[in-house]
Scaffold this active site. Sequence first.
Site, PDB file in Angstrom:
ATOM      1  N   PRO A  46       0.804  -1.197   0.092  1.00  0.00           N
ATOM      2  CA  PRO A  46       0.072  -0.056  -0.018  1.00  0.00           C
ATOM      3  C   PRO A  46       0.618   1.292  -0.016  1.00  0.00           C
ATOM      4  CG  PRO A  46      -0.114  -1.004   2.232  1.00  0.00           C
ATOM      5  CD  PRO A  46       0.364  -1.913   1.114  1.00  0.00           C
ATOM      6  N   TYR A  90      10.957   9.051   0.916  1.00  0.00           N
ATOM      7  CA  TYR A  90      11.066   7.846  -0.223  1.00  0.00           C
ATOM      8  C   TYR A  90      11.497   8.354  -1.566  1.00  0.00           C
ATOM      9  CZ  TYR A  90       7.850   5.713   3.343  1.00  0.00           C
ATOM     10  OH  TYR A  90       7.428   5.169   4.543  1.00  0.00           O
ATOM     11  N   ASN A 110       8.100  -5.485  -1.078  1.00  0.00           N
ATOM     12  CA  ASN A 110       7.854  -4.275   0.062  1.00  0.00           C
ATOM     13  C   ASN A 110       6.465  -4.438   0.443  1.00  0.00           C
ATOM     14  OD1 ASN A 110       7.800  -2.033   1.606  1.00  0.00           O
ATOM     15  ND2 ASN A 110       8.870  -0.735   0.157  1.00  0.00           N
ATOM     16  N   ALA A 126       3.168  -0.749   4.829  1.00  0.00           N
ATOM     17  CA  ALA A 126       2.764  -0.754   6.253  1.00  0.00           C
ATOM     18  C   ALA A 126       2.243  -2.182   6.581  1.00  0.00           C
ATOM     19  CB  ALA A 126       1.538   0.280   6.213  1.00  0.00           C
ATOM     20  N   HIS A 168       4.106  -4.584   9.193  1.00  0.00           N
ATOM     21  CA  HIS A 168       4.311  -4.285  10.535  1.00  0.00           C
ATOM     22  C   HIS A 168       2.861  -4.843  11.105  1.00  0.00           C
ATOM     23  CE1 HIS A 168       7.445  -1.751   9.371  1.00  0.00           C
ATOM     24  NE2 HIS A 168       6.567  -0.910   8.752  1.00  0.00           N
ATOM     25  N   HIS A 180      12.751  -2.546   2.158  1.00  0.00           N
ATOM     26  CA  HIS A 180      12.116  -1.239   2.530  1.00  0.00           C
ATOM     27  C   HIS A 180      12.932  -0.091   2.163  1.00  0.00           C
ATOM     28  CE1 HIS A 180       9.311  -3.074   5.301  1.00  0.00           C
ATOM     29  NE2 HIS A 180      10.310  -3.856   5.747  1.00  0.00           N
TER      30      HIS A 180
HETATM   31  C1  DQA Z   1       8.520   1.273   3.863  1.00  0.00           C
HETATM   32  C2  DQA Z   1       8.446   1.439   5.338  1.00  0.00           C
HETATM   33  C3  DQA Z   1       7.087   1.180   5.960  1.00  0.00           C
HETATM   34  O1  DQA Z   1       7.131   1.340   7.411  1.00  0.00           O
HETATM   35  C4  DQA Z   1       6.002   2.050   5.531  1.00  0.00           C
HETATM   36  O2  DQA Z   1       4.658   2.006   6.018  1.00  0.00           O
HETATM   37  C5  DQA Z   1       5.835   2.049   4.080  1.00  0.00           C
HETATM   38  C6  DQA Z   1       7.209   2.047   3.340  1.00  0.00           C
HETATM   39  C7  DQA Z   1       9.576   1.457   3.032  1.00  0.00           C
HETATM   40  O3  DQA Z   1       9.797   1.097   1.996  1.00  0.00           O
HETATM   41  O4  DQA Z   1      10.461   2.226   3.779  1.00  0.00           O
HETATM   42  O5  DQA Z   1       4.954   2.382   3.351  1.00  0.00           O
HETATM   43  O6  DQA Z   1       8.060  -0.234   3.475  1.00  0.00           O
END
Ligand code: DQA
Length: 139
Positions: free
Chosen positions: A10, A23, A73, A76, A79, A99
């Site tokens: 997501p 990002y 990846n 969220a 977690h 990530h």
């Molecule tokens: C993520 C890190 C996650 O905590 C976050 O919810 C994301 C992106 C990353 O690529 O750094 O959406 O997976």
Amino acid sequence: MKQIVIINGPNLNLLGKREPGVYGSDSFESYYEHLREKYGSEVALRYYQSNHEGDLVDKLHEIGFTADGIVMNAAAYTHTSVAIADAVRAISTPVVEVHISNVYARESFRHKSYLAAHTKGIITGFGMQSYELAIQSFL
Ligand code: DQA
């Protein structure tokens, strides 16, 4: 030729627009083009993105017994999702968790990964290059 599938969870469809300070400013589509140029001759690369947990589970089931590697990846859902973790555990294709940001340098709720114990390994914090490092781990 190895088949490697990149799966993004997501909000990763908003890369380039979403929190560029965390990002970066590249869209995933433009980065994916770079990956195809670099690895296209040695890897059959595919890419899937969904914002929906069940769709991500379905995709893992669909490709998880035939692909040679999955770069995931889960964003969220990393977690929160026991369902995605169970799917990673259920399939035979190895999964590398990636990530873009260093999740361990961020809020404590990002330090927990339900997937991690069932993956081949984790790459976190190298920006978009995290995906490339994961691909290399399968070559
Ligand atoms: C993520 C890190 C996650 O905590 C976050 O919810 C994301 C992106 C990353 O690529 O750094 O959406 O997976």
